[in-house]
Structure formats: structure tokens, C-alpha cells
Design an enzyme around this catalytic site. Structure first.
Site, mmCIF file in Angstrom:
data_model
loop_
_atom_site.group_PDB
_atom_site.id
_atom_site.type_symbol
_atom_site.label_atom_id
_atom_site.label_comp_id
_atom_site.label_asym_id
_atom_site.label_seq_id
_atom_site.Cartn_x
_atom_site.Cartn_y
_atom_site.Cartn_z
ATOM 1 N N HIS A 112 0.876 -1.092 0.021
ATOM 2 C CA HIS A 112 -0.036 0.074 0.230
ATOM 3 C C HIS A 112 0.991 1.114 -0.086
ATOM 4 O O HIS A 112 0.330 2.239 0.124
ATOM 5 C CB HIS A 112 -1.057 -0.089 1.040
ATOM 6 C CG HIS A 112 -1.949 -1.140 1.148
ATOM 7 N ND1 HIS A 112 -2.600 -1.678 2.348
ATOM 8 C CD2 HIS A 112 -2.667 -1.814 0.224
ATOM 9 C CE1 HIS A 112 -3.271 -2.799 1.829
ATOM 10 N NE2 HIS A 112 -3.472 -3.002 0.538
ATOM 11 N N GLU A 207 -5.960 -11.697 18.669
ATOM 12 C CA GLU A 207 -7.388 -11.961 18.241
ATOM 13 C C GLU A 207 -7.601 -13.161 17.302
ATOM 14 O O GLU A 207 -6.461 -13.312 16.509
ATOM 15 C CB GLU A 207 -8.122 -10.901 18.211
ATOM 16 C CG GLU A 207 -7.786 -9.550 18.689
ATOM 17 C CD GLU A 207 -8.440 -9.500 20.140
ATOM 18 O OE1 GLU A 207 -9.519 -10.175 20.368
ATOM 19 O OE2 GLU A 207 -8.112 -8.958 21.144
#
Ligand code: NAD
Length: 232
Positions: A112, A207
Site C-alpha cells: 500500500h 485475536e
């Protein structure tokens, strides 16, 4: 159980915003994330830049200054040491913050772009490490506004960089995702690509993510702890 890097012909670390979180750089998703505070339509798309380049550039200068106030952590240093010891350790990143490079990591594909480069539509890309403020907001050749060389919302991706990353990932035997929610496409498609190509897949993230079921191992640790202890 530790993972022996030297047993693999080629290793790709695929990193996301969570790798920089322990350095103090905010992640994208969740509380405290950048886009919970600012509307991307005003600061991070070509339309906003065309409307008001000064406002968009000022916003990015603030982000550069906040990243400069952060320092790479032990996980970044562990990656740099792995690369120094094993030349086939490659890094593909979604991060634009340059923290990996500051730690001495060779980044093989910045998917990016980078907040440390500027781009003129006519005269191309140039580095800008001048600090928080840009060295120049206008191109020295044509006086057009320079825009940050990053992929904003609504931009198309850099096809050449994605092709290079895809080749590295399709050829690797170990694929380690670190600190990515794996929901930002097309970068997130690299996880199923690694799976289809037969690599062993490891996910480092405190997570679970939408892609967790594709991984052979999920290491529920912060990046700094996992990168300094898991690999030999
Ligand atoms: P994301 O914000 O969508 O997800 C971050 C992930 O990191 C989450 O799954 C979270 O659980 C995990 N995480 C949080 N702390 C962690 C830690 N200490 N160790 C390991 N994991 C941790 O990030 P993404 O998947 O990279 O997607 C965000 C997009 O926005 C990317 O396209 C990126 O270009 C851009 N972005 C970049 C930066 C940066 O350069 N630092 C920051 C924000 C956003």
C-alpha cells in the site's frame, strides 16, 4: 513448539497494522483507530486531495510526525535478525509507516505504498524523509501538487507490487501473517493463495480473525513476544 526457519526453502512474513501497534502506531480497525476519528472522504482519497490538497497534506504530515515519535520494538528487531541469518526470509507488508525499514528489515513488497514517498502524476515518485513536514508539497519540475505515494481509499492497487508479492507467496513453504485482520482486499487474498500453494500457515494475532480457520497454527500472542520466541 518452535519453528525452525532453516528447515524452509522460503519464508514470507505478511505483516499488517498490528505489527506496529506495540510501537504506538494506531491500527486501522477498532477503538482508537484512525478512521474512527477522521472521515476518510475528507483526508484519504483522491477526491479529497483534488478538492483541498493543503488540508490532506497537513493531515498526512501529522501522521508522519506521530509515527516518527514511535520506535520499532523487539519484534521488528527479531525479524531483521532472522533476515540477516536466513536470506530467504521475505517480508510483504500492508503497512505504510516505514517501521520495518527503520529496524533494518528489507521489505520485499510494500503493498500500500509508503508515507515516506511522494508522487507527481507526470514526474514520478521521490523519497521524502524530511521529518513530519514534507520537504516540498509541489513538484520541482512542474509545480503540481505532490500526493503521498500510498494507496488511499478508492485508489487502484499497484499491480506490479502485488504481482511480485504474489510470486513470493506462491513459492514460499512457510507463510506467517503478523498483526493483520486479513479483511482488506485484495491483500487479504494472499492468505488463501499461500494455502493453495501448499505452504505451512501460521497466524500471529492476539485475536482470531475471519481468516483464522485457514491457518495451521494460531499464535495468540502480541507480535513482539511471538517474533522473539517462536522462531529458531
Ligand atoms: P487492521 O487494523 O485491520 O488489523 C490489525 C490487526 O492487528 C487486528 O486483527 C488486531 O487484532 C491485530 N493486533 C493488534 N495488536 C497486535 C499485536 N500487538 N500483535 C499482533 N497483532 C495485533 O490492519 P491491517 O490488516 O493491516 O489492515 C489495515 C489497512 O490499513 C492496511 O491496508 C494498511 O495499509 C493500513 N494501515 C496501515 C498502518 C500502518 O502502516 N501502521 C496503520 C493503520 C492502517
Amino acid at each position: 513448539m518452535q519453528i525452525s526457519i532453516s528447515e524452509h526453502s522460503s519464508v514470507v512474513f505478511f505483516t499488517g497494522a498490528g505489527l506496529s501497534a506495540e510501537s504506538g502506531v494506531p491500527t486501522y480497525r477498532g477503538a482508537g483507530g484512525i478512521w474512527a476519528q477522521y472521515r476518510y472522504e475528507d483526508y484519504a482519497c483522491q477526491r479529497a486531495f483534488d478538492r483541498d490538497p493543503q488540508r490532506v497534506l497537513h493531515f498526512h504530515e501529522l501522521r508522519r510526525a506521530s509515527v516518527l515519535a514511535c520506535a520499532p520494538h523487539a519484534g521488528h528487531a527479531a525479524l531483521a535478525a532472522m533476515q540477516a541469518a536466513h536470506p530467504r526470509v521475505q517480508v510483504v507488508t500492508q503497512n505504510i509507516d516505514g517501521m520495518l525499514q527503520r529496524a533494518g528489515v528489507r521489505v520485499d513488497a510494500e503493498l500500500h505504498g509508503s508515507m515516506w514517498r511522494m508522487r507527481c502524476t507526470q514526474h514520478g515518485i521521490r523519497d521524502d524523509f524530511s521529518g513530519g513536514a514534507y520537504a516540498s508539497r509541489k513538484c520541482e519540475h512542474c509545480a503540481a501538487w505532490l500526493r503521498p505515494d500510498i494507496t488511499w481509499f478508492e485508489d487502484s492497487i499497484d499491480e506490479a507490487v502485488f504481482a511480485r508479492a504474489g510470486k513470493l507467496i506462491s513459492e514460499c513453504s512457510l507463510f506467517v501473517a503478523v498483526g493483520t485482520s486479513a479483511v482488506v482486499y485484495p491483500a487479504a487474498a494472499f492468505v488463501p493463495l499461500a494455502k493453495r500453494s501448499g505452504a505451512q500457515l501460521v497466524e500471529i494475532n492476539p485475536e482470531t480473525t475471519e481468516a483464522s480457520s485457514l491457518f495451521d497454527r494460531h499464535i495468540a500472542l502480541p507480535a513482539s513476544q511471538a517474533l522473539t520466541t517462536l522462531f529458531v
